[in-house]
Design a protein around this motif. Structure first.
Motif, mmCIF file in Angstrom:
data_model
loop_
_atom_site.group_PDB
_atom_site.id
_atom_site.type_symbol
_atom_site.label_atom_id
_atom_site.label_comp_id
_atom_site.label_asym_id
_atom_site.label_seq_id
_atom_site.Cartn_x
_atom_site.Cartn_y
_atom_site.Cartn_z
ATOM 1 N N VAL A 113 41.335 12.057 -1.461
ATOM 2 C CA VAL A 113 40.427 12.677 -2.422
ATOM 3 C C VAL A 113 40.493 14.193 -2.295
ATOM 4 O O VAL A 113 40.401 14.739 -1.197
ATOM 5 C CB VAL A 113 38.983 12.169 -2.168
ATOM 6 N N ASP A 114 40.739 14.871 -3.399
ATOM 7 C CA ASP A 114 40.700 16.343 -3.400
ATOM 8 C C ASP A 114 40.095 16.821 -4.711
ATOM 9 O O ASP A 114 39.488 16.035 -5.436
ATOM 10 C CB ASP A 114 42.098 16.931 -3.139
ATOM 11 N N ALA A 115 40.279 18.109 -5.002
ATOM 12 C CA ALA A 115 39.598 18.689 -6.170
ATOM 13 C C ALA A 115 39.993 18.019 -7.486
ATOM 14 O O ALA A 115 39.221 18.000 -8.434
ATOM 15 C CB ALA A 115 39.867 20.185 -6.256
ATOM 16 N N GLY B 214 30.233 11.204 -9.987
ATOM 17 C CA GLY B 214 29.386 11.119 -8.809
ATOM 18 C C GLY B 214 28.020 11.700 -9.077
ATOM 19 O O GLY B 214 27.688 12.080 -10.198
ATOM 20 N N HIS B 215 27.243 11.804 -8.000
ATOM 21 C CA HIS B 215 25.832 12.152 -8.164
ATOM 22 C C HIS B 215 25.607 13.635 -8.428
ATOM 23 O O HIS B 215 24.508 14.047 -8.743
ATOM 24 C CB HIS B 215 25.053 11.715 -6.932
ATOM 25 N N LYS B 216 26.655 14.444 -8.302
ATOM 26 C CA LYS B 216 26.443 15.888 -8.478
ATOM 27 C C LYS B 216 26.653 16.343 -9.913
ATOM 28 O O LYS B 216 26.512 17.504 -10.237
ATOM 29 C CB LYS B 216 27.403 16.667 -7.574
ATOM 30 N N VAL B 217 27.009 15.407 -10.780
ATOM 31 C CA VAL B 217 27.337 15.794 -12.156
ATOM 32 C C VAL B 217 26.115 16.406 -12.850
ATOM 33 O O VAL B 217 24.994 15.929 -12.701
ATOM 34 C CB VAL B 217 27.882 14.586 -12.942
ATOM 35 N N ASN C 112 36.858 21.227 -10.596
ATOM 36 C CA ASN C 112 36.694 20.243 -9.525
ATOM 37 C C ASN C 112 36.192 18.929 -10.095
ATOM 38 O O ASN C 112 35.133 18.866 -10.720
ATOM 39 C CB ASN C 112 35.700 20.770 -8.479
ATOM 40 N N LEU D 55 40.405 11.503 -7.314
ATOM 41 C CA LEU D 55 39.401 10.629 -6.719
ATOM 42 C C LEU D 55 40.053 9.265 -6.519
ATOM 43 O O LEU D 55 41.123 9.008 -7.056
ATOM 44 C CB LEU D 55 38.191 10.475 -7.644
ATOM 45 N N GLU E 254 39.738 11.652 -17.285
ATOM 46 C CA GLU E 254 39.218 12.821 -16.573
ATOM 47 C C GLU E 254 40.002 14.088 -16.885
ATOM 48 O O GLU E 254 39.428 15.157 -17.043
ATOM 49 C CB GLU E 254 39.250 12.569 -15.050
ATOM 50 N N ARG F 147 34.871 16.572 -8.818
ATOM 51 C CA ARG F 147 33.577 16.101 -8.301
ATOM 52 C C ARG F 147 32.399 16.619 -9.112
ATOM 53 O O ARG F 147 31.297 16.133 -8.984
ATOM 54 C CB ARG F 147 33.438 16.451 -6.812
ATOM 55 N N GLU F 148 32.695 17.625 -9.967
ATOM 56 C CA GLU F 148 31.637 18.067 -10.893
ATOM 57 C C GLU F 148 31.487 17.092 -12.053
ATOM 58 O O GLU F 148 30.546 17.154 -12.821
ATOM 59 C CB GLU F 148 31.991 19.439 -11.482
#
Ligand code: PHE
Length: 516
Positions: free
Chosen positions: A380-382, A497-500, A491, A385, A480, A493-494
């Motif tokens: 997993v990186d920027a 997941g829960h940080k969106v 990124n 996923l 994506e 991860r933005e």
């Protein structure tokens, strides 16, 4: 709430022949209070009312004083009368006060109430009428004055002011009653138990109320882009495949796609294998009734030939191990157990394969697509996923060519706003030829890889029972990637997941630019 005027209004109406005026019926009530009671009664059709804007007269504090105690001129006159034998001019201020003396003696003179006799004032009459006081009392009571000359004088003397006022003309409404009964806002358990709900009066809903702003839901950014792709597919005549099958057998995910069992992609590096249960059941006699397989919503127009999964399974074994349909195959001992191992699907091409096999029961031109989650055991990186959404499309038809696939891609991606494409030869075990698709991204000013595509191999299609002259295009891309490019997200991860941040599409500068 301030004292409720609802019942007093109803009461006043019951005592009056016709309409009532709010300023007459409730002279000292602020019009705001009248209005709220009228709204309440009006919404129940108990009264009708109209607002009348008009100018009214009100007393200034000085005017109020005179209305209560008399005018300056009257006070001076009284003082003169009281002095019996004339009031010395220089004593007036001492008796009535300096301010009153100044205004009062001039006015008393003008009115002819007093006269000057050397250094004293004498009264010319026994009694006077204090018009100023009387007029002010009239104004106080009626807020008007019919004598214009007198009014001009009162205004000049700053004893009255003109003010804007709203008066309501109120009459009985169609549902007029003498009393506003108590209204229930809730149906309670108690009311149900004691039966009072039968006679209770419930407050009607106010559909005109704007209400407090309520928080509303938001679509996930990926869902928005997914929706754009879906509409492009539908517009181009595609049907959506049922993708609710995340756990697949090695058979549907790999073997049926002519992916050899020792292919590096099957390696534990890339594929998530299921540990419990480890394997699936072997093919069923009656696979159409397999409770684990979602029923396709797609209907064929002619009755399907019965599909034989055992035969298909055997064809796949042969084409891998010994070669068939003019292919020499991979020539390795094909392991049935490997085919039954359960995996988290690494691509939705497993679903396409299943649908193409179904198509073999009634081969005809078809366009299918899906957009759903796939899983790969990647670091997993920027930008990576272990799971992402794959956009997948297949087109089955007779006489398809590679040029047709390129042409189709140009139309498809143009609808996404990508107008320059480049194709690079690539390798997939299940397509030949295969092409990577690159698109020139105007915003980023560079070529980016946007998809993988190809024409499915006969080794994949013929074991299914599809006719030899049927060709099938296939392509896949991640959801994506275009979303990240479109919204300038660096990124991943933005995005997942829960940080969106669900607002980021609205607040994203790239989006703002597009809108402008
Ligand atoms: N399965 C391929 C992938 O995961 C996409 C693809 C589908 C390529 C169909 C060719 C044909 O990248």
């Amino acid at each position: 709430m301030a004292s409720d005027l609802s019942n007093p209004i109803l009461d006043a109406l019951s005592k009056s022949e016709g309409p009532i005026l709010s300023n007459e019926a409730f002279p000292s009530t602020p019009s705001l209070h009248v209005k709220s009671a009228l709204d309440r009664l009006g919404s129940r059709e108990m009264v009708q009312y109209e607002a009348i804007n008009k100018d009214v007269l009100v007393l200034t504090p000085e005017g109020e004083g005179i209305a209560a105690n008399g005018s300056q001129e009257a006070k001076v006159f009284e003082a003169v009368v009281a002095a019996m034998d004339g009031l010395k001019i220089k004593d007036v201020a001492g008796i009535v006060g300096k301010d009153i003396a100044q205004i009062g003696q001039g006015n008393a003179f003008k009115k002819g109430w007093i006269k000057k006799d050397k250094d004293v004032f004498r009264a010319t009459t026994d009694s006077i009428v204090d018009e100023t006081k009387n007029n002010l009392i009239k104004v106080k009571e009626t807020q008007t004055l019919s004598d214009d000359k007198a009014l001009t004088e009162l205004r000049k003397r700053k004893l009255v002011n003109v003010q804007k006022a709203i008066t309501y003309r109120i009459s009985k409404g169609s549902k007029y009653a003498k009393e506003l009964v108590k209204e229930e806002t809730d149906l309670t358990a108690e009311m149900l138990q004691n039966g009072s709900w039968k006679t209770a009066h419930f407050k009607p809903y106010n559909f005109k109320a704007k209400g407090a702003p309520t928080p509303t839901g938001a679509f996930h950014p990926l869902n928005k882009v997914r929706q754009e792709f879906r509409s492009i597919f539908f517009e181009m005549g595609f049907e959506e495949m049922p993708t609710n099958r995340f756990v697949e057998t090695g058979f549907w995910n790999f073997d049926a796609l002519f992916v050899p069992q020792q292919h590096p992609a099957r390696d534990l590096q890339d594929t998530f294998y299921i540990s419990d249960p480890l394997t699936a059941d072997p093919p069923r006699e009656d696979p159409e009734n397999d409770p684990h397989r979602p029923k396709s919503v797609m209907k064929s127009t002619t009755p399907d030939k019965k599909l034989d999964y055992k035969e298909y399974w055997e064809n796949v074994r042969q084409v891998h191990q010994d070669g068939k349909y003019g292919s020499i195959g991979y020539r390795y001992p094909w392991d049935a157990d490997e085919s039954l191992r359960l995996v988290l699907r690494t691509h939705t091409t497993s679903i396409s394969t299943y649908m193409l096999h179904k198509l073999a029961a009634n081969p005809r031109p078809a366009r299918y697509f899906s957009i759903d989650r796939v899983f790969r055991n990647e670091a997993v990186d920027a930008t990576h996923l272990a799971e992402f959404h794959q956009i997948e499309g297949v087109i089955a038809d007779f006489g398809l060519t590679l040029g047709g696939l390129i042409g189709f891609m140009e139309v498809f991606f143009a609808k996404m706003g990508i107008h320059q494409l480049r194709f690079k030869p690539a390798y997939n075990p299940y397509t030949e030829p295969s092409m990577e698709i690159f698109g020139y991204h105007e915003g980023l000013g560079k070529w980016v890889e946007i998809g993988n595509s190809g024409m499915f191999r006969p080794e994949m299609l013929e074991p299914m029972g599809l006719p030899k002259d049927m060709r099938v295009y296939g392509w896949g891309l991640s959801l994506e990637r275009p979303t990240m490019i479109k919204y300038g997200v660096s990124n991943i991860r933005e995005l997942l997941g829960h940080k969106v941040d669900l607002n980021f599409i609205e607040t994203n500068p790239a989006v703002r630019l597009e809108k402008e």
